[in-house]
Motif scaffolding. Sequence first.
Motif, mmCIF file in Angstrom:
data_model
loop_
_atom_site.group_PDB
_atom_site.id
_atom_site.type_symbol
_atom_site.label_atom_id
_atom_site.label_comp_id
_atom_site.label_asym_id
_atom_site.label_seq_id
_atom_site.Cartn_x
_atom_site.Cartn_y
_atom_site.Cartn_z
ATOM 1 N N LYS A 153 0.749 -1.123 -0.014
ATOM 2 C CA LYS A 153 -0.147 -0.029 0.072
ATOM 3 C C LYS A 153 0.782 1.239 0.199
ATOM 4 N N GLY A 154 2.026 1.177 0.724
ATOM 5 C CA GLY A 154 2.935 2.272 0.723
ATOM 6 C C GLY A 154 3.581 2.751 -0.477
ATOM 7 N N GLU A 155 3.622 1.646 -1.546
ATOM 8 C CA GLU A 155 4.195 1.749 -2.737
ATOM 9 C C GLU A 155 3.256 2.161 -3.809
ATOM 10 N N GLY A 156 2.108 1.773 -3.548
ATOM 11 C CA GLY A 156 1.175 1.824 -4.633
ATOM 12 C C GLY A 156 -0.228 2.592 -4.407
ATOM 13 N N THR A 157 -0.360 2.915 -3.164
ATOM 14 C CA THR A 157 -1.584 3.661 -3.041
ATOM 15 C C THR A 157 -1.316 4.944 -2.443
ATOM 16 N N PRO A 158 -1.954 6.283 -2.981
ATOM 17 C CA PRO A 158 -1.441 7.448 -2.768
ATOM 18 C C PRO A 158 -2.219 7.751 -1.426
ATOM 19 N N ARG A 159 -3.721 7.274 -1.353
ATOM 20 C CA ARG A 159 -4.341 7.577 -0.286
ATOM 21 C C ARG A 159 -3.844 6.877 0.984
ATOM 22 N N PHE A 160 -3.375 5.757 0.840
ATOM 23 C CA PHE A 160 -2.617 5.318 2.038
ATOM 24 C C PHE A 160 -1.411 6.053 2.583
ATOM 25 N N ARG A 161 -0.600 6.512 1.554
ATOM 26 C CA ARG A 161 0.612 7.552 2.040
ATOM 27 C C ARG A 161 0.292 8.701 2.549
ATOM 28 N N ARG A 162 -0.846 9.197 2.095
ATOM 29 C CA ARG A 162 -1.296 10.542 2.738
ATOM 30 C C ARG A 162 -1.959 10.368 4.009
ATOM 31 N N ALA A 163 -2.348 9.178 4.266
ATOM 32 C CA ALA A 163 -3.005 8.873 5.619
ATOM 33 C C ALA A 163 -1.692 8.878 6.582
ATOM 34 N N MET A 164 -0.648 8.070 6.007
ATOM 35 C CA MET A 164 0.373 7.929 6.989
ATOM 36 C C MET A 164 1.055 9.453 7.209
#
Length: 171
Positions: free
Chosen positions: A102-113
């Motif tokens: 998710k950290g590599e491929g999901t912008p929403r996940f990275r934004r949440a982090m």
Amino acid sequence: MGVNQWLALVVSSVVPVVQLVRRLATERRLNGPTLFTLSLTACSAAVTLLTGDPRLLLARESYFTAILGLWMLGSVPTRRPFVYTATVRLLPEATAREWEAKGEGTPRFRRAMRVMTGAWSTAFLLDSAARVVMAYTLPVDLVPVLSSALLVAMLVVVVRLGKVYGKRRLA
């Protein structure tokens, strides 16, 4: 116990020194967090030796939370912000792999982090400021207890809010 406040605060710093010496004797290496705590204690004790001000020694806890808050803030724009890095190490292996994907491929996940890391950073910086205010405005004997209570309260609030936000954003 009849000792002046400055001496009582310095004596309370003996525990990290004992831990460092024990670890050095048994493991023949230094632990980063222990060394960091010891260096903060030594620097604040040296400065207070020059000034004799117990309030300066009380404010030393704010150094740690300020440095931690700034370090977290610095990690926000990276691909692996603090909350991601710290949490993924605690997860079971399968879940950690999911997070890495998710950290590599999901912008929403990275934004949440990034948002959660920013929230943690803000909490630690506010904690630091509050500790300085407490150290210089409250009775010296009261500050250590209130300082610990402040940290516990801050951590409870940030963890709770992080869980609520994470469930909503990452579900």
